[in-house]
Design an enzyme around this catalytic site. Structure first.
Site, PDB file in Angstrom:
ATOM      1  N   SER A  85      65.715  85.957 -77.498  1.00 51.56           N
ATOM      2  CA  SER A  85      66.095  87.157 -76.740  1.00 51.56           C
ATOM      3  C   SER A  85      65.982  88.464 -77.511  1.00 51.56           C
ATOM      4  CB  SER A  85      67.521  87.012 -76.220  1.00 51.56           C
ATOM      5  OG  SER A  85      67.513  86.149 -75.125  1.00 51.56           O
ATOM      6  N   LYS A  88      63.631  90.895 -76.102  1.00 47.31           N
ATOM      7  CA  LYS A  88      63.944  91.740 -74.935  1.00 47.31           C
ATOM      8  C   LYS A  88      63.974  93.228 -75.308  1.00 47.31           C
ATOM      9  CE  LYS A  88      66.521  87.998 -72.701  1.00 47.31           C
ATOM     10  NZ  LYS A  88      67.852  87.377 -72.534  1.00 47.31           N
ATOM     11  N   TYR A 210      57.660  85.931 -69.667  1.00 49.02           N
ATOM     12  CA  TYR A 210      58.994  85.869 -70.297  1.00 49.02           C
ATOM     13  C   TYR A 210      59.088  84.732 -71.322  1.00 49.02           C
ATOM     14  CZ  TYR A 210      63.963  85.078 -70.900  1.00 49.02           C
ATOM     15  OH  TYR A 210      65.202  84.879 -71.460  1.00 49.02           O
ATOM     16  N   TYR A 262      75.408  90.035 -75.283  1.00 46.70           N
ATOM     17  CA  TYR A 262      75.907  89.447 -74.037  1.00 46.70           C
ATOM     18  C   TYR A 262      77.401  89.663 -73.908  1.00 46.70           C
ATOM     19  CZ  TYR A 262      71.439  87.317 -74.819  1.00 46.70           C
ATOM     20  OH  TYR A 262      70.125  87.117 -75.105  1.00 46.70           O
ATOM     21  N   VAL A 280      68.995  83.155 -79.201  1.00 48.02           N
ATOM     22  CA  VAL A 280      69.537  81.805 -79.425  1.00 48.02           C
ATOM     23  C   VAL A 280      68.862  81.076 -80.586  1.00 48.02           C
ATOM     24  CG1 VAL A 280      70.520  81.356 -77.126  1.00 48.02           C
ATOM     25  CG2 VAL A 280      68.112  80.804 -77.572  1.00 48.02           C
TER      26      VAL A 280
HETATM   27  N1  GLN Z   1      64.593  81.540 -73.977  1.00 46.47           N
HETATM   28  C1  GLN Z   1      66.013  81.687 -73.832  1.00 46.47           C
HETATM   29  C2  GLN Z   1      66.356  81.621 -72.366  1.00 46.47           C
HETATM   30  O1  GLN Z   1      65.690  82.205 -71.593  1.00 46.47           O
HETATM   31  C3  GLN Z   1      66.448  82.983 -74.456  1.00 46.47           C
HETATM   32  C4  GLN Z   1      67.918  83.177 -74.385  1.00 46.47           C
HETATM   33  C5  GLN Z   1      68.534  83.867 -75.565  1.00 46.47           C
HETATM   34  O2  GLN Z   1      67.946  83.986 -76.655  1.00 46.47           O
HETATM   35  N2  GLN Z   1      69.763  84.264 -75.385  1.00 46.47           N
HETATM   36  O3  GLN Z   1      67.305  80.974 -71.975  1.00 46.47           O
END
Ligand code: GLN
Length: 326
Positions: A85, A88, A210, A262, A280
């Site tokens: 993420s 993003k 994505y 988050y 993650v």
């Molecule tokens: N690829 C993960 C997902 O879409 C990314 C989530 C993350 O890094 N928080 O669930």
């Protein structure tokens, strides 16, 4: 508490003086490395795909770049990992570059109050994700990129190579393929938002983009370098190129402070005091505007999807250097 009269404003206030001149940044991150190493034993390794599940929790890398070109690193700061993420921030930058403030017709700017892959808020708020950093928001951002760039994947990769000054970095296609195989929640989010009219390209294309962006492999060193435009008013320090305007850079930092971690963004702002983005894969990149960017990689994460040792390290970093936005 000891306070001293401030020379410039001596008639009105007392300002606490902080001695930054003697700061030994390399010494500080080496001390932090030792102190937080035990925390790498806590938490879980994201195991929803084999490529992440196989990463050793013993990894711990810390990397700091300041806008003047100094660099400090310790541990596994040169080992590439799945940025997930953290991507993003790059994709949002591209969407923001392309359509500016129009992005807010399709995205919110508020903390989500739910997990990063939650569906519930989308229904209540008619398909408009709360912010660009939850998965729903990043899917809308991916959709904006597909509509505004001729070669979206290529241009995304070129962009990250440019800001990281690393022409070798790439997507891990195996990770992207497993993301796709297991990405039912993301597919549900994209279809749901399509039904509200907030995804305009074919859902399959949006998801593929994505999953690919999440599968970018970068080291902590590359990541801290690549966030320097956010520490430098939107300008790349190594080339002078403007990526975002001053105001856009300020706003992107504000968004990261409010929602970059988050549902743990408030706790993180309280403990660390810097805008940041997590993934993650166990990476967290934080920015101290006008000064530096720092990345920690420690793969084990907590229930919010954020690196446990990473947060511990960043809390110590802003405490020991006495440098945070607050
Ligand atoms: N690829 C993960 C997902 O879409 C990314 C989530 C993350 O890094 N928080 O669930």
């Amino acid at each position: 508490m000891k306070v001293y009269p401030d020379d410039e404003h001596s008639s009105i206030i007392f300002v606490r003086k902080i001695n930054k001149k003697s700061m030994d940044c390399q010494g500080i991150i080496e001390r932090i490395y030792k102190e937080v190493k035990p925390f790498t034993a806590e938490g879980i390794i994201a195991d929803y795909i084999p490529a992440l599940a196989g990463v050793s929790r013993d990894n711990l890398g810390i990397s700091v770049h300041d806008i003047k070109g100094e660099f400090y690193g310790v541990g596994q700061y040169q080992v590439p990992f799945s940025i997930q993420s953290i991507s993003k921030v790059f994709s949002f930058t591209l969407a923001y570059e392309a359509i500016g403030e129009e992005v807010w017709q399709r995205l919110g700017k508020e903390p989500s109050g739910t997990s990063f892959n939650s569906l519930v808020q989308i229904e209540h708020e008619y398909g408009i994700p709360r912010n660009p950093f939850i998965n729903a928001g990043a899917l809308v951002v991916a959709d904006i990129i597909l509509s505004n760039y001729k070669y979206p994947w290529r241009q995304f990769l070129d962009f990250v190579r440019k800001v990281s000054n690393d022409s070798a970095l790439n997507f891990d296609e195996e990770v992207a393929a497993s993301e796709k195989e297991t990405g039912h929640r993301n597919a549900a989010l994209a279809h749901f938002m399509y039904s509200f009219g907030n995804i305009k390209n074919p859902v399959e294309d949006v998801l593929n983009f994505y999953f690919m962006q999440c599968a970018l492999e970068m080291s902590a060193e590359s990541l801290s370098r690549s966030f320097l435009y956010l520490a430098n008013h939107g300008v790349l320090p190594h080339s002078g190129e403007e990526i975002l305007t001053i105001s856009q850079a300020k706003r992107l930092n504000a968004l990261m402070l409010m929602s970059g971690l988050y549902n743990e963004s408030g706790e993180f702002a309280y403990r660390v005091g810097l805008p940041a983005k997590s993934g993650v894969g166990g990476g967290i990149v934080a920015v101290y505007p006008r000064h530096y960017s720092v990345c920690i990689w420690a793969p084990a994460i907590n229930e919010y999807g954020n690196s446990i040792a990473g947060i511990e390290a960043l809390q110590r970093f802003t405490s020991y250097t006495q440098m945070s936005v607050f």
